[in-house]
Design a protein around this motif. Structure first.
Motif, PDB file in Angstrom:
ATOM      1  N   UNK A  84       0.841  -1.195   0.000  1.00  0.00           N
ATOM      2  CA  UNK A  84       0.000   0.000   0.000  1.00  0.00           C
ATOM      3  C   UNK A  84       0.874   1.243   0.000  1.00  0.00           C
ATOM      4  N   UNK A  85       0.420   2.262  -0.687  1.00  0.00           N
ATOM      5  CA  UNK A  85       1.103   3.554  -0.710  1.00  0.00           C
ATOM      6  C   UNK A  85       0.261   4.517   0.113  1.00  0.00           C
ATOM      7  N   UNK A  86       0.873   5.177   1.071  1.00  0.00           N
ATOM      8  CA  UNK A  86       0.119   6.098   1.909  1.00  0.00           C
ATOM      9  C   UNK A  86      -0.118   7.425   1.195  1.00  0.00           C
ATOM     10  N   UNK A  92      -5.776   4.307 -14.047  1.00  0.00           N
ATOM     11  CA  UNK A  92      -5.001   4.465 -15.272  1.00  0.00           C
ATOM     12  C   UNK A  92      -3.663   5.086 -14.918  1.00  0.00           C
ATOM     13  N   UNK A  93      -2.603   4.502 -15.416  1.00  0.00           N
ATOM     14  CA  UNK A  93      -1.259   4.991 -15.111  1.00  0.00           C
ATOM     15  C   UNK A  93      -0.929   6.122 -16.082  1.00  0.00           C
ATOM     16  N   UNK A  94      -0.784   7.337 -15.572  1.00  0.00           N
ATOM     17  CA  UNK A  94      -0.499   8.500 -16.403  1.00  0.00           C
ATOM     18  C   UNK A  94       0.977   8.821 -16.526  1.00  0.00           C
ATOM     19  N   UNK A 141      -1.905  -0.162 -10.145  1.00  0.00           N
ATOM     20  CA  UNK A 141      -2.463   0.643  -9.059  1.00  0.00           C
ATOM     21  C   UNK A 141      -3.977   0.463  -9.007  1.00  0.00           C
ATOM     22  N   UNK A 142      -4.486   0.271  -7.791  1.00  0.00           N
ATOM     23  CA  UNK A 142      -5.920   0.292  -7.537  1.00  0.00           C
ATOM     24  C   UNK A 142      -6.156   1.229  -6.364  1.00  0.00           C
ATOM     25  N   UNK A 143      -7.385   1.708  -6.242  1.00  0.00           N
ATOM     26  CA  UNK A 143      -7.720   2.598  -5.139  1.00  0.00           C
ATOM     27  C   UNK A 143      -9.029   2.127  -4.513  1.00  0.00           C
ATOM     28  N   UNK A 144      -9.091   2.265  -3.198  1.00  0.00           N
ATOM     29  CA  UNK A 144     -10.292   1.922  -2.443  1.00  0.00           C
ATOM     30  C   UNK A 144     -10.635   3.082  -1.525  1.00  0.00           C
ATOM     31  N   UNK A 145     -11.920   3.245  -1.248  1.00  0.00           N
ATOM     32  CA  UNK A 145     -12.380   4.289  -0.329  1.00  0.00           C
ATOM     33  C   UNK A 145     -13.463   3.687   0.549  1.00  0.00           C
ATOM     34  N   UNK A 146     -13.255   3.764   1.847  1.00  0.00           N
ATOM     35  CA  UNK A 146     -14.265   3.325   2.801  1.00  0.00           C
ATOM     36  C   UNK A 146     -14.791   4.562   3.503  1.00  0.00           C
ATOM     37  N   UNK A 147     -16.063   4.831   3.307  1.00  0.00           N
ATOM     38  CA  UNK A 147     -16.677   6.016   3.909  1.00  0.00           C
ATOM     39  C   UNK A 147     -16.560   5.925   5.431  1.00  0.00           C
ATOM     40  N   UNK A 200     -20.167   7.197  -1.714  1.00  0.00           N
ATOM     41  CA  UNK A 200     -20.278   5.814  -1.270  1.00  0.00           C
ATOM     42  C   UNK A 200     -18.905   5.142  -1.316  1.00  0.00           C
ATOM     43  N   UNK A 201     -18.743   4.118  -0.540  1.00  0.00           N
ATOM     44  CA  UNK A 201     -17.495   3.344  -0.504  1.00  0.00           C
ATOM     45  C   UNK A 201     -17.307   2.576  -1.810  1.00  0.00           C
ATOM     46  N   UNK A 202     -16.055   2.334  -2.162  1.00  0.00           N
ATOM     47  CA  UNK A 202     -15.729   1.481  -3.306  1.00  0.00           C
ATOM     48  C   UNK A 202     -14.403   0.800  -3.007  1.00  0.00           C
ATOM     49  N   UNK A 203     -14.127  -0.292  -3.738  1.00  0.00           N
ATOM     50  CA  UNK A 203     -12.869  -0.989  -3.487  1.00  0.00           C
ATOM     51  C   UNK A 203     -12.249  -1.504  -4.770  1.00  0.00           C
ATOM     52  N   UNK A 204     -10.927  -1.544  -4.748  1.00  0.00           N
ATOM     53  CA  UNK A 204     -10.126  -2.089  -5.846  1.00  0.00           C
ATOM     54  C   UNK A 204     -10.488  -1.530  -7.213  1.00  0.00           C
ATOM     55  N   UNK A 205     -10.703  -0.224  -7.278  1.00  0.00           N
ATOM     56  CA  UNK A 205     -10.971   0.440  -8.551  1.00  0.00           C
ATOM     57  C   UNK A 205      -9.646   0.593  -9.306  1.00  0.00           C
TER      58      UNK A 205
END
Length: 106
Positions: free
Chosen positions: A1-3, A58-60, A28-34, A50-55
């Motif tokens: 994980x990258x902080x 795109x690597x820019x 890279x994936x990103x997750x957000x827990x409300x 809303x929460x989402x996980x493992x989205x």
């Protein structure tokens, strides 16, 4: 994980500044827990995201140029002499580095 070092919001965009640069070879994936309470992503009307996980992300970051320049030896771009000037043209995806170049003795 990258902080995450910091978060900036502008209009509909949330920009996370990460603790380190992401290498071009990394997936890279990103997750957000409300969270409960304050410090949530929400719109100006107060609606919480809303929460989402493992989205997938795109690597820019463009891949590093690892292709060495090669001397063009034929055609109009081949080596040529005009007076006391010898011109050499190289292939490369980017321009040659004018600072880190060979010495005249090289």
């Amino acid at each position: 994980a990258i902080s995450v070092n910091s978060v900036a919001v502008s209009g509909k965009t949330v920009t996370l500044t990460l603790s380190r640069t992401v290498a071009t070879a990394e997936t890279v994936t990103v997750s957000y827990t409300k969270p409960t309470g304050d410090n949530v992503v929400q719109d100006t009307a107060g609606n919480d995201a809303v929460s989402f996980s493992n989205q997938a992300v795109t690597h820019g970051t463009t891949a590093a140029d690892t292709t060495p320049p090669v001397l063009i030896t034929t055609g109009d771009s081949g080596p040529k002499v005009t007076g006391n000037q010898l011109t050499l043209t190289y292939t490369d995806a980017s321009n040659l580095d004018a600072v880190n170049t060979a010495a005249a003795s090289g």
